[in-house]
Scaffold this motif. Structure first.
Motif, PDB file in Angstrom:
ATOM      1  N   LEU A 256       0.856  -1.187   0.000  1.00  0.00           N
ATOM      2  CA  LEU A 256       0.000   0.000   0.000  1.00  0.00           C
ATOM      3  C   LEU A 256       0.892   1.238   0.000  1.00  0.00           C
ATOM      4  O   LEU A 256       1.902   1.283   0.706  1.00  0.00           O
ATOM      5  CB  LEU A 256      -0.914   0.030   1.229  1.00  0.00           C
ATOM      6  CG  LEU A 256      -1.968  -1.069   1.361  1.00  0.00           C
ATOM      7  CD1 LEU A 256      -2.878  -0.770   2.552  1.00  0.00           C
ATOM      8  CD2 LEU A 256      -2.784  -1.218   0.085  1.00  0.00           C
ATOM      9  N   ALA A 257       0.516   2.222  -0.801  1.00  0.00           N
ATOM     10  CA  ALA A 257       1.260   3.481  -0.877  1.00  0.00           C
ATOM     11  C   ALA A 257       0.316   4.641  -0.650  1.00  0.00           C
ATOM     12  O   ALA A 257      -0.872   4.563  -0.987  1.00  0.00           O
ATOM     13  CB  ALA A 257       1.933   3.611  -2.250  1.00  0.00           C
ATOM     14  N   GLN A 258       0.834   5.709  -0.088  1.00  0.00           N
ATOM     15  CA  GLN A 258       0.062   6.945   0.032  1.00  0.00           C
ATOM     16  C   GLN A 258       0.649   7.964  -0.929  1.00  0.00           C
ATOM     17  O   GLN A 258       1.838   8.268  -0.887  1.00  0.00           O
ATOM     18  CB  GLN A 258       0.087   7.484   1.465  1.00  0.00           C
ATOM     19  CG  GLN A 258      -0.871   8.656   1.705  1.00  0.00           C
ATOM     20  CD  GLN A 258      -0.183  10.008   1.597  1.00  0.00           C
ATOM     21  OE1 GLN A 258       0.934  10.182   2.059  1.00  0.00           O
ATOM     22  NE2 GLN A 258      -0.843  10.968   0.965  1.00  0.00           N
ATOM     23  N   LEU A 259      -0.177   8.467  -1.837  1.00  0.00           N
ATOM     24  CA  LEU A 259       0.246   9.440  -2.838  1.00  0.00           C
ATOM     25  C   LEU A 259      -0.385  10.791  -2.540  1.00  0.00           C
ATOM     26  O   LEU A 259      -1.478  10.871  -1.959  1.00  0.00           O
ATOM     27  CB  LEU A 259      -0.166   8.997  -4.246  1.00  0.00           C
ATOM     28  CG  LEU A 259       0.625   7.875  -4.934  1.00  0.00           C
ATOM     29  CD1 LEU A 259       0.385   6.532  -4.248  1.00  0.00           C
ATOM     30  CD2 LEU A 259       0.244   7.779  -6.400  1.00  0.00           C
ATOM     31  N   GLY A 260       0.275  11.829  -2.947  1.00  0.00           N
ATOM     32  CA  GLY A 260      -0.276  13.162  -2.784  1.00  0.00           C
ATOM     33  C   GLY A 260       0.684  14.193  -3.336  1.00  0.00           C
ATOM     34  O   GLY A 260       1.849  13.897  -3.632  1.00  0.00           O
ATOM     35  N   SER A 261       0.206  15.410  -3.479  1.00  0.00           N
ATOM     36  CA  SER A 261       1.088  16.495  -3.917  1.00  0.00           C
ATOM     37  C   SER A 261       2.054  16.843  -2.782  1.00  0.00           C
ATOM     38  O   SER A 261       1.866  16.429  -1.634  1.00  0.00           O
ATOM     39  CB  SER A 261       0.255  17.724  -4.302  1.00  0.00           C
ATOM     40  OG  SER A 261      -0.550  18.134  -3.208  1.00  0.00           O
ATOM     41  N   ALA A 282      -5.235  21.312   1.559  1.00  0.00           N
ATOM     42  CA  ALA A 282      -4.187  20.642   0.767  1.00  0.00           C
ATOM     43  C   ALA A 282      -4.562  20.583  -0.707  1.00  0.00           C
ATOM     44  O   ALA A 282      -5.729  20.409  -1.073  1.00  0.00           O
ATOM     45  CB  ALA A 282      -3.951  19.231   1.305  1.00  0.00           C
ATOM     46  N   LYS A 283      -3.553  20.707  -1.550  1.00  0.00           N
ATOM     47  CA  LYS A 283      -3.761  20.631  -2.995  1.00  0.00           C
ATOM     48  C   LYS A 283      -4.019  19.178  -3.409  1.00  0.00           C
ATOM     49  O   LYS A 283      -3.329  18.270  -2.965  1.00  0.00           O
ATOM     50  CB  LYS A 283      -2.533  21.155  -3.734  1.00  0.00           C
ATOM     51  CG  LYS A 283      -2.171  22.597  -3.419  1.00  0.00           C
ATOM     52  CD  LYS A 283      -0.847  22.968  -4.052  1.00  0.00           C
ATOM     53  CE  LYS A 283      -0.423  24.376  -3.654  1.00  0.00           C
ATOM     54  NZ  LYS A 283       0.926  24.713  -4.170  1.00  0.00           N
ATOM     55  N   SER A 284      -4.987  18.974  -4.278  1.00  0.00           N
ATOM     56  CA  SER A 284      -5.258  17.631  -4.781  1.00  0.00           C
ATOM     57  C   SER A 284      -4.204  17.228  -5.810  1.00  0.00           C
ATOM     58  O   SER A 284      -3.661  18.071  -6.521  1.00  0.00           O
ATOM     59  CB  SER A 284      -6.646  17.570  -5.422  1.00  0.00           C
ATOM     60  OG  SER A 284      -7.658  17.791  -4.464  1.00  0.00           O
ATOM     61  N   LEU A 285      -3.952  15.945  -5.887  1.00  0.00           N
ATOM     62  CA  LEU A 285      -3.002  15.417  -6.859  1.00  0.00           C
ATOM     63  C   LEU A 285      -3.720  15.079  -8.153  1.00  0.00           C
ATOM     64  O   LEU A 285      -4.701  14.331  -8.147  1.00  0.00           O
ATOM     65  CB  LEU A 285      -2.330  14.156  -6.296  1.00  0.00           C
ATOM     66  CG  LEU A 285      -1.367  13.414  -7.216  1.00  0.00           C
ATOM     67  CD1 LEU A 285      -0.132  14.275  -7.508  1.00  0.00           C
ATOM     68  CD2 LEU A 285      -0.963  12.082  -6.601  1.00  0.00           C
ATOM     69  N   ASP A 286      -3.242  15.619  -9.256  1.00  0.00           N
ATOM     70  CA  ASP A 286      -3.801  15.320 -10.574  1.00  0.00           C
ATOM     71  C   ASP A 286      -2.973  14.205 -11.201  1.00  0.00           C
ATOM     72  O   ASP A 286      -1.862  14.425 -11.682  1.00  0.00           O
ATOM     73  CB  ASP A 286      -3.777  16.573 -11.449  1.00  0.00           C
ATOM     74  CG  ASP A 286      -4.360  16.328 -12.838  1.00  0.00           C
ATOM     75  OD1 ASP A 286      -4.821  15.197 -13.102  1.00  0.00           O
ATOM     76  OD2 ASP A 286      -4.340  17.261 -13.659  1.00  0.00           O
ATOM     77  N   LEU A 287      -3.509  12.995 -11.177  1.00  0.00           N
ATOM     78  CA  LEU A 287      -2.762  11.843 -11.684  1.00  0.00           C
ATOM     79  C   LEU A 287      -2.420  11.968 -13.167  1.00  0.00           C
ATOM     80  O   LEU A 287      -1.398  11.459 -13.627  1.00  0.00           O
ATOM     81  CB  LEU A 287      -3.551  10.558 -11.440  1.00  0.00           C
ATOM     82  CG  LEU A 287      -3.684  10.125  -9.975  1.00  0.00           C
ATOM     83  CD1 LEU A 287      -4.641   8.948  -9.864  1.00  0.00           C
ATOM     84  CD2 LEU A 287      -2.330   9.755  -9.399  1.00  0.00           C
ATOM     85  N   LEU A 288      -3.278  12.662 -13.924  1.00  0.00           N
ATOM     86  CA  LEU A 288      -3.052  12.767 -15.365  1.00  0.00           C
ATOM     87  C   LEU A 288      -1.895  13.704 -15.712  1.00  0.00           C
ATOM     88  O   LEU A 288      -1.390  13.675 -16.837  1.00  0.00           O
ATOM     89  CB  LEU A 288      -4.332  13.223 -16.061  1.00  0.00           C
ATOM     90  CG  LEU A 288      -5.521  12.250 -15.943  1.00  0.00           C
ATOM     91  CD1 LEU A 288      -6.730  12.809 -16.679  1.00  0.00           C
ATOM     92  CD2 LEU A 288      -5.147  10.873 -16.492  1.00  0.00           C
ATOM     93  N   SER A 289      -1.496  14.519 -14.757  1.00  0.00           N
ATOM     94  CA  SER A 289      -0.372  15.427 -15.024  1.00  0.00           C
ATOM     95  C   SER A 289       0.896  14.992 -14.286  1.00  0.00           C
ATOM     96  O   SER A 289       1.910  15.688 -14.336  1.00  0.00           O
ATOM     97  CB  SER A 289      -0.740  16.860 -14.609  1.00  0.00           C
ATOM     98  OG  SER A 289      -0.933  16.939 -13.209  1.00  0.00           O
ATOM     99  N   CYS A 290       0.853  13.832 -13.625  1.00  0.00           N
ATOM    100  CA  CYS A 290       2.019  13.341 -12.890  1.00  0.00           C
ATOM    101  C   CYS A 290       3.113  12.869 -13.862  1.00  0.00           C
ATOM    102  O   CYS A 290       2.810  12.258 -14.882  1.00  0.00           O
ATOM    103  CB  CYS A 290       1.643  12.156 -11.992  1.00  0.00           C
ATOM    104  SG  CYS A 290       0.738  12.621 -10.520  1.00  0.00           S
ATOM    105  N   PRO A 291       4.357  13.089 -13.507  1.00  0.00           N
ATOM    106  CA  PRO A 291       5.445  12.491 -14.299  1.00  0.00           C
ATOM    107  C   PRO A 291       5.526  10.997 -13.999  1.00  0.00           C
ATOM    108  O   PRO A 291       4.902  10.512 -13.055  1.00  0.00           O
ATOM    109  CB  PRO A 291       6.679  13.232 -13.773  1.00  0.00           C
ATOM    110  CG  PRO A 291       6.327  13.584 -12.363  1.00  0.00           C
ATOM    111  CD  PRO A 291       4.857  13.894 -12.373  1.00  0.00           C
ATOM    112  N   PRO A 292       6.283  10.248 -14.781  1.00  0.00           N
ATOM    113  CA  PRO A 292       6.502   8.832 -14.455  1.00  0.00           C
ATOM    114  C   PRO A 292       7.121   8.707 -13.061  1.00  0.00           C
ATOM    115  O   PRO A 292       7.952   9.533 -12.662  1.00  0.00           O
ATOM    116  CB  PRO A 292       7.475   8.363 -15.537  1.00  0.00           C
ATOM    117  CG  PRO A 292       7.277   9.317 -16.671  1.00  0.00           C
ATOM    118  CD  PRO A 292       6.942  10.635 -16.037  1.00  0.00           C
TER     119      PRO A 292
END
Length: 382
Positions: A256-261, A282-292
């Motif tokens: 399990l991982a926790q992702l976020g900006s 907190a700012k939401s994380l946009d998965l579509l603009s994430c780098p690899p």
């Protein structure tokens, strides 16, 4: 759930963001504490109307007392003031964002009162983790981490019934601004370069620790104490993007991982509202603009501070307090332009060689080790 906060270190990066979270989430502020940032403390006191404001510096407290004379805010000073803010009956949650070992005694005072500790001071667990966790167990105090990595692990651990199901904790590291560089390059690093972190906006001390990778070593030790894990069940991986904040692998192979900006408001808020989740700043994380997303091995040889921390993690006793005290002293010298970047690990290693280790220390042993480490750093400079 509405909480009443005492914020130790309200002038720092974590403290200011905690106040942002408090304002957004409707949390009450009962106390603030700074070192000597009088103007900022006055502004915070007038906005949030705490019952108590503390300035650790005596002259700053005298100035703040005059500035707030037209308010109902009580102004205290010194270590006594910090302890008062940590233990005041009105506050149910103490945010410990004081930098360095100075946060140890106030954290213990809050624990003795059975409060929730939103822990942003990693040095407390690095220096006195066994003592702190044992005291929290005795008093029923909750310790909820604020560091983004440990908050991520804390959140991921909600996915298991008990710690026996955990195979390993995986702590991510940005690698700082110099990851991948050779030692010859590191020898030329300037303070201005070291203070430019690629992903996070933090205070100067923690930013330098991130550049040397000492910060990750301290987090490794902190994870051992916070989650009662042996060093062989903890791994550090370099994740340059700072999107995955840490991971937990379970015995069945699931991770399990926790992702976020890269926004500290999220872990701060979770430490205050856990086990609830509410809207926040907190700012939401946009998965579509994430780098690899990439993961690499750290280099404890080039980044000797990390290697020293991992050695102390295995050795235990007061070695971790010596490590931390020496690092605080060495980083302070670097920030004052009195030493070079690679002198930081050199000075820490010198202190570790000179100061004897106590295997089963009490609080006085820990504080003595801290003082001796700082003295050893100054001697090594001569």
């Amino acid at each position: 759930m509405k909480r009443i906060l005492s914020i130790l270190g309200s002038s720092g990066s974590i403290g200011q963001q905690t106040l942002k979270v408090a304002e957004c989430c409707g949390q009450e502020v009962a106390a603030i504490a700074v070192n000597r940032s009088v103007e900022l403390a006055e502004a915070q006191a007038r906005k949030f109307r705490p019952r108590l404001a503390v300035a650790a510096d005596e002259n700053a407290a005298a100035d703040l007392r005059v500035r707030l004379a037209d308010t109902a805010v009580t102004v205290l000073s010194g270590q006594e003031g910090l302890l008062e803010a940590a233990s005041m009956p009105e506050a149910d949650t103490v945010v410990t964002a004081v930098v360095g070992v100075a946060g140890l005694r106030p954290t213990l005072a809050a624990i003795d009162c059975g409060k929730r500790i939103a822990l942003a001071n990693k040095e407390t667990l690095v220096c006195a983790g066994e003592l702190v966790m044992a005291r929290a167990k005795e008093t029923g105090a909750e310790i909820v981490p604020v560091d983004s990595e440990h908050s991520a692990i804390f959140q991921c651990l909600q996915g298991c019934r008990n710690r026996g199901e955990v195979r390993r904790l995986i702590i991510t590291a940005s690698g700082g601004p110099f990851y991948g560089e050779r030692r010859e390059v590191l020898s030329l690093v300037t303070k201005a370069q070291a203070l430019k972190h690629p992903n996070w906006a933090m205070g100067p001390k923690i930013t330098i620790d991130s550049a040397t990778l000492m910060n990750k070593g301290l987090e490794f030790i902190e994870a051992m104490r916070l989650y009662a894990m042996p060093p062989e069940k903890i791994q550090i991986v370099v994740h340059r993007e700072s999107i995955v904040h840490s991971l937990v692998e379970f015995e069945d192979g699931a991770i399990l991982a926790q992702l976020g900006s890269a926004d500290m408001c999220l872990p701060i808020q979770y430490a205050l509202t856990w086990p609830e989740r509410t809207p926040g700043p907190a700012k939401s994380l946009d998965l579509l603009s994430c780098p690899p997303l990439t993961f690499q091995q750290p280099d404890p040889e080039t980044f000797r501070c990390l290697g020293l921390a991992l050695e102390c993690a295995k050795k235990g006793g007061t070695s971790t307090a010596i490590l931390n005290g020496a690092n605080e002293a060495a980083v302070a010298l670097f920030l004052e332009d009195k030493t070079g970047f690679l002198d930081i690990p050199r000075l820490v290693e010198a202190a570790l060689e000179r100061v004897p280790v106590t295997d089963t220390p009490g609080l006085d042993d820990i504080l003595d080790a801290d003082r001796a480490a700082r003295e050893a750093v100054l001697k090594a400079m001569r």
